[in-house]
Design a protein around this motif. Structure first.
Motif, PDB file in Angstrom:
ATOM      1  N   THR A   1       0.819  -1.222   0.000  1.00 14.16           N
ATOM      2  CA  THR A   1       0.000   0.000   0.000  1.00 14.16           C
ATOM      3  C   THR A   1       0.852   1.271   0.000  1.00 14.16           C
ATOM      4  N   ILE A   2       2.109   1.148   0.326  1.00 12.61           N
ATOM      5  CA  ILE A   2       2.982   2.336   0.338  1.00 12.61           C
ATOM      6  C   ILE A   2       2.953   3.031  -1.013  1.00 12.61           C
ATOM      7  N   ARG A   3       2.984   2.243  -2.081  1.00 14.54           N
ATOM      8  CA  ARG A   3       2.953   2.804  -3.434  1.00 14.54           C
ATOM      9  C   ARG A   3       1.659   3.599  -3.655  1.00 14.54           C
ATOM     10  N   VAL A   4       0.559   3.156  -3.084  1.00 10.70           N
ATOM     11  CA  VAL A   4      -0.723   3.861  -3.234  1.00 10.70           C
ATOM     12  C   VAL A   4      -0.638   5.251  -2.608  1.00 10.70           C
ATOM     13  N   PHE A   5      -0.080   5.330  -1.406  1.00 10.74           N
ATOM     14  CA  PHE A   5       0.083   6.641  -0.768  1.00 10.74           C
ATOM     15  C   PHE A   5       0.907   7.567  -1.661  1.00 10.74           C
ATOM     16  N   LEU A   6       2.005   7.054  -2.182  1.00 10.61           N
ATOM     17  CA  LEU A   6       2.872   7.865  -3.035  1.00 10.61           C
ATOM     18  C   LEU A   6       2.181   8.259  -4.334  1.00 10.61           C
ATOM     19  N   ASN A   7       1.463   7.318  -4.947  1.00  7.34           N
ATOM     20  CA  ASN A   7       0.776   7.606  -6.205  1.00  7.34           C
ATOM     21  C   ASN A   7      -0.295   8.679  -6.052  1.00  7.34           C
ATOM     22  N   HIS A   8      -0.856   8.805  -4.871  1.00  2.56           N
ATOM     23  CA  HIS A   8      -1.884   9.818  -4.613  1.00  2.56           C
ATOM     24  C   HIS A   8      -1.270  11.124  -4.085  1.00  2.56           C
ATOM     25  N   GLY A   9       0.044  11.217  -4.109  1.00  3.12           N
ATOM     26  CA  GLY A   9       0.705  12.452  -3.687  1.00  3.12           C
ATOM     27  C   GLY A   9       0.716  12.669  -2.188  1.00  3.12           C
ATOM     28  N   MET A  10       0.534  11.584  -1.458  1.00  2.00           N
ATOM     29  CA  MET A  10       0.511  11.680   0.002  1.00  2.00           C
ATOM     30  C   MET A  10       1.901  11.321   0.532  1.00  2.00           C
ATOM     31  N   ARG A  11       2.472  12.231   1.274  1.00  2.00           N
ATOM     32  CA  ARG A  11       3.823  12.019   1.787  1.00  2.00           C
ATOM     33  C   ARG A  11       3.787  11.441   3.199  1.00  2.00           C
ATOM     34  N   CYS A  12       2.990  10.402   3.350  1.00  2.00           N
ATOM     35  CA  CYS A  12       2.796   9.783   4.662  1.00  2.00           C
ATOM     36  C   CYS A  12       3.928   8.830   5.040  1.00  2.00           C
ATOM     37  N   VAL A  13       4.638   8.337   4.046  1.00  2.21           N
ATOM     38  CA  VAL A  13       5.710   7.381   4.303  1.00  2.21           C
ATOM     39  C   VAL A  13       6.818   8.077   5.086  1.00  2.21           C
ATOM     40  N   GLY A  14       7.072   7.589   6.280  1.00  2.00           N
ATOM     41  CA  GLY A  14       8.097   8.171   7.130  1.00  2.00           C
ATOM     42  C   GLY A  14       7.649   9.389   7.917  1.00  2.00           C
ATOM     43  N   CYS A  15       6.413   9.783   7.768  1.00  5.34           N
ATOM     44  CA  CYS A  15       5.897  10.946   8.494  1.00  5.34           C
ATOM     45  C   CYS A  15       5.709  10.588   9.968  1.00  5.34           C
ATOM     46  N   PRO A  16       6.196  11.431  10.872  1.00  7.33           N
ATOM     47  CA  PRO A  16       6.048  11.120  12.301  1.00  7.33           C
ATOM     48  C   PRO A  16       4.592  11.145  12.788  1.00  7.33           C
ATOM     49  N   ILE A  17       3.684  11.713  12.006  1.00  9.26           N
ATOM     50  CA  ILE A  17       2.275  11.775  12.394  1.00  9.26           C
ATOM     51  C   ILE A  17       1.498  10.559  11.879  1.00  9.26           C
ATOM     52  N   ALA A  18       2.105   9.752  11.023  1.00 12.87           N
ATOM     53  CA  ALA A  18       1.411   8.610  10.405  1.00 12.87           C
ATOM     54  C   ALA A  18       0.835   7.638  11.432  1.00 12.87           C
ATOM     55  N   CYS A  19       1.453   7.545  12.586  1.00 11.72           N
ATOM     56  CA  CYS A  19       0.927   6.623  13.601  1.00 11.72           C
ATOM     57  C   CYS A  19      -0.284   7.215  14.325  1.00 11.72           C
ATOM     58  N   PHE A  20      -0.533   8.498  14.141  1.00  4.81           N
ATOM     59  CA  PHE A  20      -1.674   9.156  14.784  1.00  4.81           C
ATOM     60  C   PHE A  20      -2.825   9.430  13.813  1.00  4.81           C
ATOM     61  N   HIS A  21      -2.511   9.616  12.528  1.00  2.96           N
ATOM     62  CA  HIS A  21      -3.536   9.913  11.532  1.00  2.96           C
ATOM     63  C   HIS A  21      -4.225   8.648  11.057  1.00  2.96           C
ATOM     64  N   THR A  22      -5.534   8.723  10.936  1.00  5.77           N
ATOM     65  CA  THR A  22      -6.270   7.626  10.320  1.00  5.77           C
ATOM     66  C   THR A  22      -6.223   7.805   8.798  1.00  5.77           C
ATOM     67  N   VAL A  23      -6.606   6.778   8.095  1.00  6.16           N
ATOM     68  CA  VAL A  23      -6.687   6.863   6.640  1.00  6.16           C
ATOM     69  C   VAL A  23      -7.644   7.993   6.254  1.00  6.16           C
ATOM     70  N   ASP A  24      -8.748   8.093   6.943  1.00 12.07           N
ATOM     71  CA  ASP A  24      -9.730   9.138   6.670  1.00 12.07           C
ATOM     72  C   ASP A  24      -9.129  10.532   6.857  1.00 12.07           C
TER      73      ASP A  24
ATOM     74  N   THR B   1     -12.109   6.331  -3.583  1.00 12.40           N
ATOM     75  CA  THR B   1     -11.113   5.889  -4.563  1.00 12.40           C
ATOM     76  C   THR B   1      -9.854   5.424  -3.863  1.00 12.40           C
ATOM     77  N   PHE B   2      -9.420   6.205  -2.881  1.00 14.99           N
ATOM     78  CA  PHE B   2      -8.195   5.861  -2.168  1.00 14.99           C
ATOM     79  C   PHE B   2      -8.341   4.542  -1.421  1.00 14.99           C
ATOM     80  N   LEU B   3      -9.455   4.343  -0.731  1.00 11.94           N
ATOM     81  CA  LEU B   3      -9.661   3.104   0.008  1.00 11.94           C
ATOM     82  C   LEU B   3      -9.707   1.917  -0.948  1.00 11.94           C
ATOM     83  N   ALA B   4     -10.353   2.081  -2.086  1.00 15.37           N
ATOM     84  CA  ALA B   4     -10.395   1.007  -3.082  1.00 15.37           C
ATOM     85  C   ALA B   4      -8.987   0.681  -3.583  1.00 15.37           C
ATOM     86  N   ASP B   5      -8.173   1.706  -3.810  1.00 15.45           N
ATOM     87  CA  ASP B   5      -6.795   1.487  -4.251  1.00 15.45           C
ATOM     88  C   ASP B   5      -5.966   0.787  -3.176  1.00 15.45           C
ATOM     89  N   LEU B   6      -6.167   1.174  -1.912  1.00 12.51           N
ATOM     90  CA  LEU B   6      -5.459   0.508  -0.813  1.00 12.51           C
ATOM     91  C   LEU B   6      -5.812  -0.974  -0.759  1.00 12.51           C
TER      92      LEU B   6
END
Length: 80
Positions: free
Chosen positions: A28-51, A63-68
């Motif tokens: 799913t990491i590729r999905v985050f990147l493909n959608h322009g989301m810089r969540c990979v390695g973000c210190p807030i990623a453990c606190f943010h929900t997908v929503d 669309t994002f959930l379907a891609d995940l």
């Protein structure tokens, strides 16, 4: 043992943390990147929900959930 599409779809939800999703389904990491989301390695990623991440990055939630889910399923097939 591989997961069925239904099992994967029922597993990834909007309420899960971004970090949990990426850790459990590395494909799913590729999905985050493909959608322009810089969540990979973000210190807030453990606190943010997908929503919350979708809202923050102005990404279409459905669309994002379907891609995940598709990436998680494909990744589980690679293991099996």
């Amino acid at each position: 043992m591989s997961s069925s599409p239904l099992e994967v779809q029922m597993t990834i939800e909007f309420t899960q943390s971004v970090d949990d999703v990426m850790r459990h389904w590395p494909a799913t990491i590729r999905v985050f990147l493909n959608h322009g989301m810089r969540c990979v390695g973000c210190p807030i990623a453990c606190f943010h929900t997908v929503d919350e991440a979708c809202h923050e990055h102005r990404v279409d939630h459905e669309t994002f959930l379907a891609d995940l889910r598709a990436a998680a399923f494909e990744g589980s097939q690679d293991l099996g």
